[in-house]
Design a protein around this motif. Structure first.
Motif, PDB file in Angstrom:
ATOM      1  N   PRO A 196      16.870 -46.027 -47.182  1.00 42.77           N
ATOM      2  CA  PRO A 196      16.819 -47.262 -47.462  1.00 42.77           C
ATOM      3  C   PRO A 196      16.250 -48.048 -46.353  1.00 42.77           C
ATOM      4  O   PRO A 196      16.467 -47.808 -45.102  1.00 42.77           O
ATOM      5  N   LEU A 197      15.539 -49.014 -46.548  1.00 45.40           N
ATOM      6  CA  LEU A 197      15.061 -49.909 -45.311  1.00 45.40           C
ATOM      7  C   LEU A 197      15.821 -51.020 -44.874  1.00 45.40           C
ATOM      8  O   LEU A 197      16.910 -51.375 -45.341  1.00 45.40           O
ATOM      9  N   ASP A 198      15.988 -50.738 -43.367  1.00 44.37           N
ATOM     10  CA  ASP A 198      16.697 -51.801 -42.714  1.00 44.37           C
ATOM     11  C   ASP A 198      16.147 -53.014 -42.445  1.00 44.37           C
ATOM     12  O   ASP A 198      16.656 -54.128 -42.496  1.00 44.37           O
ATOM     13  N   VAL A 199      14.768 -52.982 -42.505  1.00 43.29           N
ATOM     14  CA  VAL A 199      13.896 -54.182 -42.383  1.00 43.29           C
ATOM     15  C   VAL A 199      12.782 -54.259 -43.441  1.00 43.29           C
ATOM     16  O   VAL A 199      12.139 -53.062 -43.472  1.00 43.29           O
ATOM     17  N   ASP A 200      12.658 -54.842 -44.279  1.00 43.73           N
ATOM     18  CA  ASP A 200      11.551 -55.050 -45.236  1.00 43.73           C
ATOM     19  C   ASP A 200      10.808 -56.539 -45.504  1.00 43.73           C
ATOM     20  O   ASP A 200      11.378 -57.559 -45.886  1.00 43.73           O
ATOM     21  N   ILE A 201       9.833 -56.730 -44.869  1.00 42.70           N
ATOM     22  CA  ILE A 201       9.266 -57.977 -44.752  1.00 42.70           C
ATOM     23  C   ILE A 201       7.941 -58.035 -45.680  1.00 42.70           C
ATOM     24  O   ILE A 201       6.842 -57.232 -45.290  1.00 42.70           O
ATOM     25  N   LYS A 202       7.602 -58.703 -46.724  1.00 42.64           N
ATOM     26  CA  LYS A 202       6.534 -58.830 -47.141  1.00 42.64           C
ATOM     27  C   LYS A 202       5.366 -59.061 -46.342  1.00 42.64           C
ATOM     28  O   LYS A 202       5.499 -60.089 -45.864  1.00 42.64           O
ATOM     29  N   ASP A 203       4.367 -58.345 -46.561  1.00 43.20           N
ATOM     30  CA  ASP A 203       3.001 -58.477 -45.854  1.00 43.20           C
ATOM     31  C   ASP A 203       3.049 -58.176 -44.247  1.00 43.20           C
ATOM     32  O   ASP A 203       2.291 -58.611 -43.251  1.00 43.20           O
ATOM     33  N   GLY A 204       4.412 -57.818 -44.041  1.00 42.23           N
ATOM     34  CA  GLY A 204       4.713 -57.843 -42.528  1.00 42.23           C
ATOM     35  C   GLY A 204       4.976 -56.429 -41.977  1.00 42.23           C
ATOM     36  O   GLY A 204       4.179 -55.877 -41.401  1.00 42.23           O
ATOM     37  N   GLY A 205       6.009 -55.943 -42.386  1.00 42.06           N
ATOM     38  CA  GLY A 205       6.370 -54.421 -42.141  1.00 42.06           C
ATOM     39  C   GLY A 205       7.605 -53.915 -42.456  1.00 42.06           C
ATOM     40  O   GLY A 205       8.505 -54.721 -42.934  1.00 42.06           O
ATOM     41  N   LYS A 206       7.949 -52.631 -42.121  1.00 37.28           N
ATOM     42  CA  LYS A 206       9.242 -52.050 -42.531  1.00 37.28           C
ATOM     43  C   LYS A 206       9.902 -51.231 -41.671  1.00 37.28           C
ATOM     44  O   LYS A 206       9.057 -50.849 -40.712  1.00 37.28           O
ATOM     45  N   VAL A 207      10.922 -51.203 -41.586  1.00 37.10           N
ATOM     46  CA  VAL A 207      11.627 -50.276 -40.454  1.00 37.10           C
ATOM     47  C   VAL A 207      12.942 -49.666 -41.165  1.00 37.10           C
ATOM     48  O   VAL A 207      13.567 -50.174 -41.865  1.00 37.10           O
ATOM     49  N   VAL A 208      12.952 -48.282 -40.523  1.00 34.33           N
ATOM     50  CA  VAL A 208      13.995 -47.444 -40.761  1.00 34.33           C
ATOM     51  C   VAL A 208      14.614 -47.177 -39.368  1.00 34.33           C
ATOM     52  O   VAL A 208      13.654 -46.595 -38.571  1.00 34.33           O
ATOM     53  N   LEU A 209      15.975 -47.440 -39.245  1.00 34.61           N
ATOM     54  CA  LEU A 209      16.683 -47.011 -38.003  1.00 34.61           C
ATOM     55  C   LEU A 209      17.145 -45.666 -38.238  1.00 34.61           C
ATOM     56  O   LEU A 209      17.824 -45.299 -39.254  1.00 34.61           O
ATOM     57  N   LEU A 210      17.365 -44.745 -37.263  1.00 31.93           N
ATOM     58  CA  LEU A 210      18.045 -43.681 -36.955  1.00 31.93           C
ATOM     59  C   LEU A 210      19.021 -43.851 -36.022  1.00 31.93           C
ATOM     60  O   LEU A 210      18.750 -43.817 -34.805  1.00 31.93           O
ATOM     61  N   ASN A 211      20.365 -43.624 -36.415  1.00 37.89           N
ATOM     62  CA  ASN A 211      21.554 -44.064 -35.572  1.00 37.89           C
ATOM     63  C   ASN A 211      22.655 -43.173 -35.973  1.00 37.89           C
ATOM     64  O   ASN A 211      22.629 -42.422 -36.852  1.00 37.89           O
ATOM     65  N   THR A 212      23.946 -43.302 -35.256  1.00 38.37           N
ATOM     66  CA  THR A 212      24.951 -42.581 -35.357  1.00 38.37           C
ATOM     67  C   THR A 212      25.625 -42.631 -36.804  1.00 38.37           C
ATOM     68  O   THR A 212      26.265 -41.962 -37.461  1.00 38.37           O
ATOM     69  N   LYS A 213      25.181 -43.856 -37.593  1.00 40.27           N
ATOM     70  CA  LYS A 213      25.726 -43.861 -39.100  1.00 40.27           C
ATOM     71  C   LYS A 213      25.253 -42.985 -40.070  1.00 40.27           C
ATOM     72  O   LYS A 213      25.737 -42.679 -40.878  1.00 40.27           O
ATOM     73  N   ASN A 214      23.661 -42.885 -39.888  1.00 42.00           N
ATOM     74  CA  ASN A 214      23.070 -42.007 -41.002  1.00 42.00           C
ATOM     75  C   ASN A 214      22.853 -40.596 -40.373  1.00 42.00           C
ATOM     76  O   ASN A 214      22.474 -39.776 -41.269  1.00 42.00           O
TER      77      ASN A 214
END
Length: 356
Positions: A196-214
């Motif tokens: 699942p995307l942590d940030v998803d901005i139309k025509d901007g960009g996407k981010v997936v974070l890797l941390n202690t939660k996942n």
């Protein structure tokens, strides 16, 4: 002391028919030594097998290309055999034993980024091999091998002398390696391209974070990570780590421009980056990126398992939190200019689409 922040490509360290191992040298990328960071890349051809080894450093591994299999043995645990595919991130704590295998036609390429504060050489990984021409059997005398494993001299010669390759070998196509189980990935692997995307901005960009939660194992590694995909001509907001963490960035695909600003407002880096480049942003330095028309993606580790960033533009910008009077005085501008400045990017996140 000024440090060269220019991005660098890796260089081959060893290899053969089965594949190659590459690394970034602190002699060429000084921030590796300054930041106690190691960076390397493993590329396995079809039937390539990276022999079992352990390292003097905790790492995060990221599969850049291909499919394969890895064996992971945590201290005093049984071997866990996991299937690998592009986009997988694996946390490898200090002392873990691993092996890697590729049975597919497509080359398997794995990136390793990690902390070298426990390493023999600052800014470099040192692997200790269990087998092969530089494995542990070769260092002990026949007497010690015979007594430790309770085998005769003939068996000692076989154990010590049969595997003459170093680090990576090519197996016969008919050789059957252990098969992974689907459930073996749980707790060990997190796919950043399917998450699942942590940030998803139309025509901007996407981010997936890797941390202690996942992926809880990153707590033992002491590193967080993210996969960022920036759309064509989009911009990543200027920002910095506010928890004294270093950011180590590998360009996975595409190209773009990077600027980094450091102490006294000096621009310490302005360059073009492309796939294969690695660069490091020092603690508290501000970095921003604008990608080329084809877009750009990068995988970064941050030297804390749950990083916190402060951005200087966009909806979460620190400027928005400051009172108008403070901005007017700090920038020495009129209330109208301050309002104009404050109103821009009011509702936008950390990525900005290209100008219309």
């Amino acid at each position: 002391m000024e440090v060269d922040l220019s991005p660098k490509l890796c260089k081959k360290v060893y290899g053969g028919d089965g594949g190659s191992y590459y690394a970034w040298s602190p002699a060429e990328l000084a921030m590796l030594k300054e930041g106690n960071i190691g960076a390397a890349k493993l590329a396995l051809e079809k039937n390539g097998f990276a022999l079992p080894r352990y390292s003097d450093s905790a790492k995060v591994a990221y599969v850049l290309q291909g499919n394969g299999v890895a064996g992971i043995v945590l201290p005093e645990k049984e071997e866990n055999v996991v299937a690998l595919k592009k986009g997988d991130a694996i946390a490898l704590p200090f002392g873990v034993v691993t092996w890697w295998y590729n049975k597919e036609d497509t080359e398997l390429v794995v990136l390793f980024l990690g902390d070298t504060s426990t390493a023999h050489k600052t800014g470099e990984f040192t692997d200790f091999f269990l087998t092969g021409s530089n494995g542990i059997f070769t260092g002990f005398s026949s007497e010690f091998v015979s007594r430790a494993w309770d085998v005769d001299d003939k068996a000692v010669k076989t154990l010590v002398g049969n595997q003459t390759a170093k680090g990576i070998v090519k197996l016969d196509g008919s050789f059957k390696m252990p098969e992974p189980k689907k459930e073996s990935r749980e707790g060990f692997v997190y796919n950043c391209e399917e998450a699942p995307l942590d940030v998803d901005i139309k025509d901007g960009g996407k981010v997936v974070l890797l941390n202690t939660k996942n992926l809880p194992l990153v707590a033992e590694v002491g590193l967080g990570a993210d996969l960022v995909r920036l759309d064509g001509k989009a911009m990543c907001s200027p920002g910095f780590s506010c928890d004294s963490a270093l950011q180590v960035t590998y360009i996975v695909s595409g190209s773009g421009r990077v600027q980094v600003v450091g102490v006294d407002g000096r621009r310490v880096l302005e360059t073009t980056v492309k796939a294969g480049h690695l660069f490091i942003v020092p603690r508290f330095f501000v970095v921003s990126k604008i990608c080329d028309p084809d877009g750009m993606s990068w995988f970064s580790i941050i030297t804390t398992p749950n990083p916190i960033f402060t951005h200087l533009a966009g909806r979460t910008s620190v400027w928005k939190a400051l009172s108008p009077q403070v901005l007017e005085a700090s920038l020495k501008v009129s209330p109208d200019d301050e309002q104009l400045f404050r109103s821009k990017r009011m509702n936008e996140e950390i990525f900005f689409p290209p100008p219309q």
